[in-house]
Design an enzyme around this catalytic site. Sequence first.
Site, PDB file in Angstrom:
ATOM      1  N   VAL A  69       0.828  -1.087   0.056  1.00 50.14           N
ATOM      2  CA  VAL A  69       0.003  -0.183   0.072  1.00 50.14           C
ATOM      3  C   VAL A  69       0.839   1.337  -0.042  1.00 50.14           C
ATOM      4  O   VAL A  69       0.320   2.389  -0.092  1.00 50.14           O
ATOM      5  CB  VAL A  69      -0.866   0.103   1.260  1.00 50.14           C
ATOM      6  CG1 VAL A  69      -1.925  -1.136   1.172  1.00 50.14           C
ATOM      7  CG2 VAL A  69      -0.104  -0.034   2.515  1.00 50.14           C
ATOM      8  N   TYR A 160       5.266   5.582  14.930  1.00 49.26           N
ATOM      9  CA  TYR A 160       3.828   4.837  14.723  1.00 49.26           C
ATOM     10  C   TYR A 160       2.800   5.942  15.141  1.00 49.26           C
ATOM     11  O   TYR A 160       1.667   6.107  14.499  1.00 49.26           O
ATOM     12  CB  TYR A 160       3.649   3.460  15.788  1.00 49.26           C
ATOM     13  CG  TYR A 160       2.459   2.630  15.838  1.00 49.26           C
ATOM     14  CD1 TYR A 160       2.430   2.010  14.531  1.00 49.26           C
ATOM     15  CD2 TYR A 160       1.431   3.168  16.595  1.00 49.26           C
ATOM     16  CE1 TYR A 160       0.997   1.288  14.430  1.00 49.26           C
ATOM     17  CE2 TYR A 160       0.434   2.331  16.452  1.00 49.26           C
ATOM     18  CZ  TYR A 160      -0.178   1.602  15.585  1.00 49.26           C
ATOM     19  OH  TYR A 160      -1.187   0.835  15.713  1.00 49.26           O
ATOM     20  N   LYS A 164      -0.441   7.335  13.075  1.00 45.96           N
ATOM     21  CA  LYS A 164      -1.834   7.065  13.148  1.00 45.96           C
ATOM     22  C   LYS A 164      -2.529   8.520  13.583  1.00 45.96           C
ATOM     23  O   LYS A 164      -3.753   8.449  13.387  1.00 45.96           O
ATOM     24  CB  LYS A 164      -1.932   6.139  14.490  1.00 45.96           C
ATOM     25  CG  LYS A 164      -1.411   4.742  14.141  1.00 45.96           C
ATOM     26  CD  LYS A 164      -2.329   4.163  12.844  1.00 45.96           C
ATOM     27  CE  LYS A 164      -2.135   2.715  12.513  1.00 45.96           C
ATOM     28  NZ  LYS A 164      -2.975   2.060  11.502  1.00 45.96           N
TER      29      LYS A 164
END
Length: 284
Positions: A69, A160, A164
């Site tokens: 992706v 991370y 997010k």
Amino acid sequence: MPHPVFQPGAVAVVTGGASGIGLAAVRTFARLGLSVVIADVSETHLGAAEAAVRAECPDATVVTRVTDVSRRDDLEALETEVRDRFGGTDVLMNNAGVQPGSHMFAPQANWERILGVNLWGVIHGCHVFVPHMIARGRPGLVINTGSKQGITTPPGDPAYNVSKAGVKTFTELLAHELRTTENCAVTAHLLIPGFVFTALTARGRTEKPAGAWTPEQTIASMMAHLDRGDFYILCPDNEVTRTLDERRILWAAGDLVENRPALSRWHPDYAEAFAAFVKGGEKD
């Protein structure tokens, strides 16, 4: 009342769909009679996922494709194939994610890989699929998998958390864009899992910790939220209640409003105040 998109003949595309939360979603969609397209980087996992879905739903239409992706070209090829074969996509679940661990001054390649999959994967997926979903003129869903770490941003894994946090903001803006687009029947939703036992969170463990939910529990909660039309799909687990999540989120927002130090929840000078704030929520 079930969301109108979940009916036989509809088409669901799930990235990161060969394991964990993604596979639980694929299996749920297949049981409802949807054709499912599983996209994942692991050909081995894709084969196992297809076998699991066909064992449970022998008549299901299942397509698997190796997809990275972080590469827009991969998603463009996937969207074209889905549109040519099925006429288009009705449910898009941008779920692919990685969490190899990070620190603030880690090598740039580490940051680029995490942001490339977790954030750019969502952006690529939406940019490639959603305009065609709108043009399809049918009820549609876009579900982007976020994280509580993208809301309260605890110290310890900055790349991370940044990825997010970006997913949260992007999905909020996407939802507004879709809501204000004339004749658009597509809506966007942010899945915010709790502690879920998957390959991403196992960290060497082979048995589910008592505090974790299963991927199936998480998707059951997601489906109930979608039926209600919720944008924020905030999932608890066996350790953290919704009330505790709400207090943590409110405290994090309060850092700005109250001009406290960043991430004051983890600041020793605020430990007592935070504990009292959480306790006060339990009495509500």
